[in-house]
Design a protein around this motif. Structure first.
Motif, PDB file in Angstrom:
ATOM      1  N   ALA A  22      -0.994   6.961  -0.882  1.00  0.00           N
ATOM      2  CA  ALA A  22      -0.887   6.810   0.573  1.00  0.00           C
ATOM      3  C   ALA A  22      -2.033   6.006   1.178  1.00  0.00           C
ATOM      4  CB  ALA A  22      -0.805   8.186   1.229  1.00  0.00           C
ATOM      5  N   VAL A  71       2.454   6.770   7.130  1.00  0.00           N
ATOM      6  CA  VAL A  71       2.660   7.916   6.246  1.00  0.00           C
ATOM      7  C   VAL A  71       3.417   8.986   7.024  1.00  0.00           C
ATOM      8  CG1 VAL A  71       1.537   9.813   5.000  1.00  0.00           C
ATOM      9  CG2 VAL A  71       0.612   7.498   4.839  1.00  0.00           C
ATOM     10  N   ASP A  87       4.667  12.776   6.665  1.00  0.00           N
ATOM     11  CA  ASP A  87       4.549  14.027   5.926  1.00  0.00           C
ATOM     12  C   ASP A  87       5.662  14.927   6.441  1.00  0.00           C
ATOM     13  OD1 ASP A  87       3.700  16.179   4.434  1.00  0.00           O
ATOM     14  OD2 ASP A  87       1.883  16.546   5.606  1.00  0.00           O
ATOM     15  N   THR A 125       0.246  14.555  15.189  1.00  0.00           N
ATOM     16  CA  THR A 125      -0.487  13.398  14.696  1.00  0.00           C
ATOM     17  C   THR A 125      -1.871  13.359  15.348  1.00  0.00           C
ATOM     18  OG1 THR A 125      -0.313  11.011  14.312  1.00  0.00           O
ATOM     19  CG2 THR A 125       0.350  11.797  16.473  1.00  0.00           C
ATOM     20  N   ASP A 173      -1.400  14.611   6.931  1.00  0.00           N
ATOM     21  CA  ASP A 173      -1.427  13.483   7.867  1.00  0.00           C
ATOM     22  C   ASP A 173      -2.843  13.241   8.385  1.00  0.00           C
ATOM     23  OD1 ASP A 173      -1.175  14.345  11.174  1.00  0.00           O
ATOM     24  OD2 ASP A 173      -0.893  15.902   9.694  1.00  0.00           O
ATOM     25  N   MET A 215      -5.141  11.288   6.153  1.00  0.00           N
ATOM     26  CA  MET A 215      -4.887   9.852   6.164  1.00  0.00           C
ATOM     27  C   MET A 215      -5.388   9.176   7.439  1.00  0.00           C
ATOM     28  SD  MET A 215      -3.705   9.759   3.206  1.00  0.00           S
ATOM     29  CE  MET A 215      -3.832   8.004   3.255  1.00  0.00           C
ATOM     30  N   SER A 216      -5.428   9.896   8.557  1.00  0.00           N
ATOM     31  CA  SER A 216      -5.833   9.273   9.823  1.00  0.00           C
ATOM     32  C   SER A 216      -7.292   9.523  10.187  1.00  0.00           C
ATOM     33  CB  SER A 216      -4.931   9.741  10.968  1.00  0.00           C
ATOM     34  OG  SER A 216      -4.951  11.149  11.089  1.00  0.00           O
ATOM     35  N   CYS A 266      -3.794   3.470   9.360  1.00  0.00           N
ATOM     36  CA  CYS A 266      -2.736   4.302   8.787  1.00  0.00           C
ATOM     37  C   CYS A 266      -2.156   5.168   9.893  1.00  0.00           C
ATOM     38  CB  CYS A 266      -3.270   5.171   7.659  1.00  0.00           C
ATOM     39  SG  CYS A 266      -1.977   6.168   6.895  1.00  0.00           S
ATOM     40  N   SER A 275      -0.293   7.950  10.478  1.00  0.00           N
ATOM     41  CA  SER A 275       0.219   9.109   9.758  1.00  0.00           C
ATOM     42  C   SER A 275       0.674  10.177  10.743  1.00  0.00           C
ATOM     43  CB  SER A 275      -0.849   9.657   8.809  1.00  0.00           C
ATOM     44  OG  SER A 275      -1.998  10.024   9.542  1.00  0.00           O
TER      45      SER A 275
END
Length: 146
Positions: A48, A54, A56, A69, A101, A104-105, A124, A126
């Protein structure tokens, strides 16, 4: 952050995104896990790290379709929320519980906050999508959600 700062460009965001993505993967590679569960999480994370988006996907016991998010990704993800028919949109810089998530962020937000002069994007996007509850699993929703 200090080990990538000297590599970042003040003008080339694409270069910065590539440098940060590689640093995230290197961090995981240099800190291997022991448990099988964590090895799976590492594998998913490394895949990822290179993604622009992304999703999830979750299914709770009893829920309406909703998303959550990072607050820096809103309202950019409002079109996705509308398209999915999300009833509720939750945003936070860190909600707790280390959801995927956020893994990734949050690095993008952290680096952007620490190094504002580099204009680091939220590279990203996510989001966790809660696809209703287990009682809502049926062909009609599956076709709609696909």
């Amino acid at each position: 952050i200090n080990h990538i700062k000297d590599k970042l460009s003040l003008t080339d965001n694409l270069l910065n995104v590539a440098i940060i993505r590689q640093a995230l993967i290197d961090h995981v590679n240099n800190n291997p896990s022991i448990s099988l569960e964590n090895k799976l999480k590492e594998t998913l994370y490394k895949i990822a790290c290179d993604a622009d988006v992304v999703l999830d996907l979750h299914c709770d016991a009893d829920a309406v379709l909703h998303i959550y998010t990072h607050d820096k990704l809103w309202p950019d993800l409002s079109d996705l929320a509308a398209y999915l028919g999300s009833y509720c949109h939750l945003t936070a810089s860190e909600s707790g519980g280390t959801p995927f998530d956020e893994s990734m962020s949050c690095p993008w937000a952290l680096i952007s906050n620490k190094l504002p002069e580099y204009n680091i994007p939220m590279a990203c996007q996510s989001v966790t999508v809660e696809l209703r509850g287990t009682y809502d699993v049926n062909d009609e929703y599956a076709k709609q959600d696909a």
